[in-house]
Design a protein around this motif. Structure first.
Motif, PDB file in Angstrom:
ATOM      1  N   ILE A   1     -10.030  -7.446 -12.127  1.00  0.00           N
ATOM      2  CA  ILE A   1      -9.164  -7.617 -10.686  1.00  0.00           C
ATOM      3  C   ILE A   1      -9.961  -8.404  -9.924  1.00  0.00           C
ATOM      4  O   ILE A   1      -9.343  -9.279  -9.165  1.00  0.00           O
ATOM      5  N   ILE A   2     -11.297  -8.463 -10.157  1.00  0.00           N
ATOM      6  CA  ILE A   2     -12.062  -9.384  -9.237  1.00  0.00           C
ATOM      7  C   ILE A   2     -12.020 -10.964  -9.886  1.00  0.00           C
ATOM      8  O   ILE A   2     -11.710 -11.756  -9.228  1.00  0.00           O
TER       9      ILE A   2
ATOM     10  N   LEU B   1      -2.909   5.297 -13.956  1.00  0.00           N
ATOM     11  CA  LEU B   1      -3.981   4.233 -13.783  1.00  0.00           C
ATOM     12  C   LEU B   1      -4.188   3.556 -14.879  1.00  0.00           C
ATOM     13  O   LEU B   1      -4.437   2.540 -15.061  1.00  0.00           O
TER      14      LEU B   1
ATOM     15  N   HIS C   1       1.031  -1.383   0.022  1.00  0.00           N
ATOM     16  CA  HIS C   1       0.027  -0.075   0.030  1.00  0.00           C
ATOM     17  C   HIS C   1       0.728   1.467  -0.002  1.00  0.00           C
ATOM     18  O   HIS C   1       0.655   1.936  -0.796  1.00  0.00           O
TER      19      HIS C   1
ATOM     20  N   VAL D   1     -17.191  -4.222  -4.713  1.00  0.00           N
ATOM     21  CA  VAL D   1     -15.706  -4.057  -5.126  1.00  0.00           C
ATOM     22  C   VAL D   1     -14.871  -4.901  -4.037  1.00  0.00           C
ATOM     23  O   VAL D   1     -14.282  -5.805  -4.504  1.00  0.00           O
TER      24      VAL D   1
ATOM     25  N   GLY E   1     -12.616   1.899 -16.125  1.00  0.00           N
ATOM     26  CA  GLY E   1     -12.756   1.907 -14.973  1.00  0.00           C
ATOM     27  C   GLY E   1     -13.597   0.539 -14.450  1.00  0.00           C
ATOM     28  O   GLY E   1     -13.025  -0.130 -13.529  1.00  0.00           O
TER      29      GLY E   1
ATOM     30  N   ILE F   1      -2.815  -5.606  -2.733  1.00  0.00           N
ATOM     31  CA  ILE F   1      -2.440  -4.532  -3.747  1.00  0.00           C
ATOM     32  C   ILE F   1      -3.755  -4.714  -4.874  1.00  0.00           C
ATOM     33  O   ILE F   1      -4.182  -3.652  -5.399  1.00  0.00           O
ATOM     34  N   ASN F   2      -4.355  -5.571  -5.121  1.00  0.00           N
ATOM     35  CA  ASN F   2      -5.585  -5.769  -5.752  1.00  0.00           C
ATOM     36  C   ASN F   2      -6.658  -5.135  -5.437  1.00  0.00           C
ATOM     37  O   ASN F   2      -7.328  -4.380  -6.292  1.00  0.00           O
TER      38      ASN F   2
ATOM     39  N   LEU G   1      -6.411  -2.498  -3.687  1.00  0.00           N
ATOM     40  CA  LEU G   1      -6.179  -0.977  -4.051  1.00  0.00           C
ATOM     41  C   LEU G   1      -6.313  -0.604  -5.611  1.00  0.00           C
ATOM     42  O   LEU G   1      -6.787   0.426  -5.731  1.00  0.00           O
ATOM     43  N   LEU G   2      -5.811  -1.588  -6.231  1.00  0.00           N
ATOM     44  CA  LEU G   2      -6.318  -1.272  -8.012  1.00  0.00           C
ATOM     45  C   LEU G   2      -7.638  -1.343  -8.145  1.00  0.00           C
ATOM     46  O   LEU G   2      -8.043  -0.679  -8.930  1.00  0.00           O
ATOM     47  N   ALA G   3      -8.405  -1.978  -7.488  1.00  0.00           N
ATOM     48  CA  ALA G   3      -9.847  -2.169  -7.920  1.00  0.00           C
ATOM     49  C   ALA G   3     -10.463  -0.972  -7.519  1.00  0.00           C
ATOM     50  O   ALA G   3     -11.354  -0.367  -8.338  1.00  0.00           O
TER      51      ALA G   3
ATOM     52  N   GLY H   1      -8.745   1.902  -7.523  1.00  0.00           N
ATOM     53  CA  GLY H   1      -8.132   2.708  -8.514  1.00  0.00           C
ATOM     54  C   GLY H   1      -9.125   2.911  -9.702  1.00  0.00           C
ATOM     55  O   GLY H   1      -9.255   3.780 -10.471  1.00  0.00           O
ATOM     56  N   GLY H   2      -9.616   1.516  -9.914  1.00  0.00           N
ATOM     57  CA  GLY H   2     -10.408   1.413 -11.270  1.00  0.00           C
ATOM     58  C   GLY H   2     -11.852   2.140 -11.049  1.00  0.00           C
ATOM     59  O   GLY H   2     -12.280   3.010 -11.680  1.00  0.00           O
ATOM     60  N   MET H   3     -12.250   2.195  -9.510  1.00  0.00           N
ATOM     61  CA  MET H   3     -13.432   3.094  -9.364  1.00  0.00           C
ATOM     62  C   MET H   3     -13.227   4.506  -9.616  1.00  0.00           C
ATOM     63  O   MET H   3     -14.190   5.379  -9.846  1.00  0.00           O
TER      64      MET H   3
ATOM     65  N   LEU I   1     -11.671  -2.624 -15.315  1.00  0.00           N
ATOM     66  CA  LEU I   1     -10.460  -2.690 -14.398  1.00  0.00           C
ATOM     67  C   LEU I   1     -10.909  -3.196 -13.264  1.00  0.00           C
ATOM     68  O   LEU I   1     -10.367  -4.397 -12.913  1.00  0.00           O
ATOM     69  N   VAL I   2     -11.921  -2.979 -12.331  1.00  0.00           N
ATOM     70  CA  VAL I   2     -12.469  -3.522 -11.417  1.00  0.00           C
ATOM     71  C   VAL I   2     -12.958  -5.015 -11.626  1.00  0.00           C
ATOM     72  O   VAL I   2     -12.541  -5.991 -10.827  1.00  0.00           O
TER      73      VAL I   2
END
Lengths: 249, 331, 284
Positions: free
Chosen positions: B302-303, B247, B112, C84, B295, C94-95, C97-99, C101-103, B298-299
């Motif tokens: 990652i999920i 980003l 972080h 999310v 955006g 970190i995932n 955090l990046l998710a 970031g996508g938001m 991306l979410v």
């Protein structure tokens, strides 16, 4: 073996807590194999065995921290096998975890308050905390101190006190004597005895076999995830195999 | 190891030859898109050099911006050729990477903290460019002085020239990726990503390995930024620096798959093609839509598929049994 | 002392209040859920648009609109957590955090899509207060006061209530919270709602001072992260103090140079401190 016969009986009859053929593990590693045991209301039961026998795993299964892969768990006639931990506390089982696991950066009093988080316990917070402080006067002196700054014995008092705050029917204690100096260990077993006298049903897991057999009514011997023996404490103390392997006589 | 290298190189040569034929067949518009995909693919690949070892930087917008601004500034104000301006920009980006990286790594700023520190960095680069508006043109951007077709100024109005450059640079980026992937540092970096303390205990020079990959990544990113500004003949802080760009880089690399050589490029294909398709089909009024979709995707990526599209395809195929399945992203 | 410098210092303190509020929300979420909401300032942006909309289009009184925005952003926080964060709670930090970031990307561009890039304001401007030769913006004073009250309320909540103590405990030992009868998912949801509500409160205060546009989050987000890291992620008191330090640098730097340079200065200060105290100003 006695445990297996118990497992055959209709579940939960007469006993407060019944485990029937419980198996559990972590990932592909299996720590418990078909463990069955019973705890009657008002009894003090010990589960003894060497390091790595699965004793802590057993405790974690009972309190819902770990899910059993098979088998059944019944408490006061209610099946609790796949119930999450916070509901099990509600049902009346409190768990004093291995290594105490206090909230080191909260005060003693705050640790006790967390123990009384359940709505039913909050209502009785004042009387419960007075009772716990009466049981452990030491904690009253230290109640504004951060739990992390206490000595090992005092921390164990807080851990037990925290569990008692929820006014449980059954108290699970996981290695209460671990990591403490011999003199303090004696004190801890005195504590256990006093809690018994207060009328609590206690299930205690210990490596310290000699001392725990002085406190409990009955005990189970757990080895590599299986119950090997069970019986009254007095009988187990006389059992030559146990004396040889665990008491060192 | 030798065979593995040969196999990878062979595949790359075939791909390059095929891509080199593209200018013969297509229009300027298609070339324009292809150049952008290759250049951004190069930048995303540069990011993934760090990202796949758990060094998640949100500061690459800063490196990109330095690279993009250095050569036009030096060209416009000092008359310095981009052949010198670009290396200077790259060195500046590496210096910045060192200034940020050294304390972070020495003090074990990871996870972080590292992401947030670098995030702040990218925003500061943007603010600096905006603040120096007297020379950089602020948020309006700036244009390098145009001189027509010139090798000296690295300016080519004809698309095929830049296509060739972009292709060469992209191939270079992929080579570096493979070099890092099968190089000696790989095992060390994997160990660091897994558990830094343990890696140090078995004798890995954590600081050196991390700094090396960080400097390489920053240098390549700045290089990509420089070529983007040479190609567009226009730089603007919002498109080449700042958090948005950072980003976007992260998104493309993850969506494409940062654990695969071609993953980041696939991400580039997507991030360049999507807004183009939206622009053509829905008109310019729908300008924010591309980012909205990025955006959300991306979410979702990652999920549901943190290894990205190419990673997913690779693991589905699982054709080469020798290739071990690399681990999940570690923090 | 130079009267304008004095004014800058006062304004720095007032700005610090709002930044402290943002830092508190972010630290609360990090402390309890162990997740950094990179899009936190974008939630503030959403709140500002909510107020703008309710007030300017539907004619709601500003107080009612503000109240609705606080609830609305609290709701957004809960949604963010449910949609999310909670699906990836178990994966690498970190995932998460990046998710988020996508938001950030998503919310920013959605706002662009819905409202365009125009600067909007609610048309409410509070008067200036004159103290001798110094002018203090009433809206900033209000923001400062409200932020302080918010901080005190949060402090009381965390130190006096069962839920608040549980929130502090959860950061220390997640696994045994169940043994205390605490339902972690519920605590996470409540925390997300409180964190969202704090962002909503910040939105109410900022909308009185600034115009809303889709990228306004970038004016507050990065500085808030720096503040949180500086104070020690999850450390509320550290974040609170760091907010005032950073706001002073920005205000005074802005007085001597320009606002952009002052942010650069704040960042340089941040980097230097990272050298000296990597775990934050008030490292334990």
């Amino acid at each position: 073996m006695a445990a297996d016969q118990n497992g055959q009986r209709s579940l939960g009859e007469g006993a407060m807590l019944t485990l029937c053929n419980i198996s559990a593990g972590y990932g592909s590693f299996r720590a418990l194999f078909d463990v069955s045991l019973e705890v009657g209301a008002g009894e003090a039961i010990g589960v003894v065995g060497p390091n790595g026998a699965g004793k802590s795993t057993l405790m974690r299964v009972i309190s819902g921290m770990l899910r059993a892969s098979s088998g059944e768990l019944v408490f006061e006639g209610r099946p609790l096998t796949h119930v999450p931990a916070h509901r099990i506390v509600e049902a009346g089982i409190a768990h004093v975890p291995e290594h105490r696991r206090l909230f080191a950066r909260l005060t003693v009093e705050e640790n006790l308050r967390i123990g009384a988080f359940l709505p039913q316990a909050r209502r009785h917070y004042v009387e419960r905390s007075e009772w716990v402080y009466a049981l452990f006067p030491r904690l009253l002196e230290r109640r504004r101190q951060l739990a992390g700054t206490l000595s090992g014995g005092e921390q164990q008092m807080v851990a037990i006190g925290r569990a008692l705050m929820s006014k449980p029917k059954l108290l699970l204690m996981d290695e209460p004597s671990a990591g403490l100096a011999p003199l303090v260990v004696d004190q801890v077993f005195d504590l256990v005895r006093r809690i018994r006298e207060e009328g609590y049903t206690v299930l205690i897991v210990e490596q310290n076999l000699q001392q725990v057999l002085d406190v409990v009514d009955r005990a189970y011997l757990l080895e590599v995830g299986r119950i090997r023996l069970s019986g009254l404490s007095a009988e187990l103390k006389k059992n030559p195999a146990i004396r040889k392997a665990y008491i060192g006589l | 190891m030798k065979n593995e290298l040969a196999r990878r190189l062979g595949a790359l040569v075939v791909a390059t030859l095929l891509l080199a034929l593209v200018p013969l067949a297509t229009s300027d518009y298609a070339l324009h898109i292809a150049i952008q995909i290759l250049l951004w693919g190069f930048v995303y690949t540069a990011w993934s050099l760090m990202g796949k070892f758990g060094l998640v930087s949100l500061g690459h917008g800063a490196f990109l911006g330095i690279g993009a601004y250095a050569s036009p500034l030096l060209w416009n104000y000092a008359g310095l050729t981009p052949w010198l301006g670009i290396p200077i920009g790259i060195l500046a980006a590496m210096l910045l990477a060192l200034i940020i990286g050294y304390p972070c790594f020495r003090l074990r700023v990871v996870g972080h903290y590292f992401a947030l520190v670098t995030l702040a960095l990218s925003q500061v680069a943007l603010l600096t460019i905006v603040a120096a508006r007297d020379i950089t043109g602020g948020s309006l951007g700036m244009t390098p002085k145009a001189v027509g077709h010139s090798w000296y100024a690295l300016q080519f109005p004809e698309k095929p020239y830049f296509y060739a450059i972009a292709l060469a640079v992209w191939v270079f980026g992929i080579l570096i990726w493979h070099f890092v992937d099968i190089g000696k540092g790989r095992a060390a970096l994997d160990a660091i990503a897994e558990d830094e303390g343990a890696a140090a205990a078995i004798g890995v020079d954590v600081m050196r390995e991390k700094l090396r990959v960080t400097l390489a990544s920053a240098a390549l990113t700045a290089f990509g930024g420089a070529l983007l500004s040479q190609y567009f003949m226009y730089v603007n802080p919002d498109t080449l620096s700042g958090i948005g760009v950072s980003l976007q880089i992260v998104f493309a690399a993850i969506a494409g798959g940062m654990y695969s050589a071609l993953g980041p490029t696939a991400g580039g294909l997507f991030t360049i093609a999507l807004p183009e398709i939206l622009r053509v089909t829905m008109g310019t009024n729908f300008v924010g839509a591309a980012n909205t979709i990025y955006g959300a995707l991306l979410v979702i990526f990652i999920i549901f598929m943190p290894r990205g599209v190419i990673g997913l395809i690779e693991s589905r195929l699982a054709a080469a049994p020798a290739r071990k399945i690399s681990k999940e992203p570690a923090a | 002392m130079d009267i304008y410098l004095f004014e800058a210092i006062i304004n720095g303190i007032l700005l610090g209040g709002v930044l402290a509020l943002l830092a508190l929300g972010l630290n609360l979420i990090f402390g309890v859920i162990d997740v950094v909401w990179i899009c936190y300032a974008e939630l503030v942006m959403c709140g500002m648009y909510m107020i703008f909309w309710l007030h300017s289009f539907f004619g709601w009184p500003i107080l009612l609109a503000s109240f609705a925005a606080i609830l609305g952003v609290a709701g957004l926080g809960v949604l963010l957590h449910l949609l999310v964060i909670s699906p990836i709670l178990g994966s690498a930090p970190i995932n998460q955090l990046l998710a988020t970031g996508g938001m950030l990307f998503f919310l920013q561009s959605l706002a662009t899509l819905l409202f365009g890039t125009d600067f909007r304001n609610i048309g409410v401007r509070l008067p200036l207060i004159e103290l001798g030769d110094i002018f203090i913006s009433y809206s900033r004073l209000l923001a400062f006061g409200t932020a302080l009250i918010g901080a005190v309320a949060l402090y009381l909540f965390l130190s006096r209530t069962y839920l608040g103590i549980a929130m502090r405990a959860i950061a220390q030992d997640r696994e045994i919270m169940g043994l205390m009868g605490v339902d972690q998912r519920r605590v996470y949801l409540i925390t997300s709602a409180v964190g969202g509500a704090l962002a909503g409160l910040a939105a109410c205060l900022l909308v009185l001072q600034y115009d809303v546009h889709p990228f306004i989050g970038l004016s507050f987000g990065p500085i808030t992260f720096m503040i949180c890291v500086l104070g020690g992620l999850g450390n509320m008191i550290g974040g609170f103090i760091a907010a005032f330090v950073m706001s002073q640098i920005i205000a005074v730097g802005g007085y001597y140079f320009s606002i952009e340079i002052s942010y650069v200065l704040a960042f340089v200060f941040f980097i230097v401190l990272m050298f000296i105290r990597p775990q934050g100003l008030l490292a334990r």
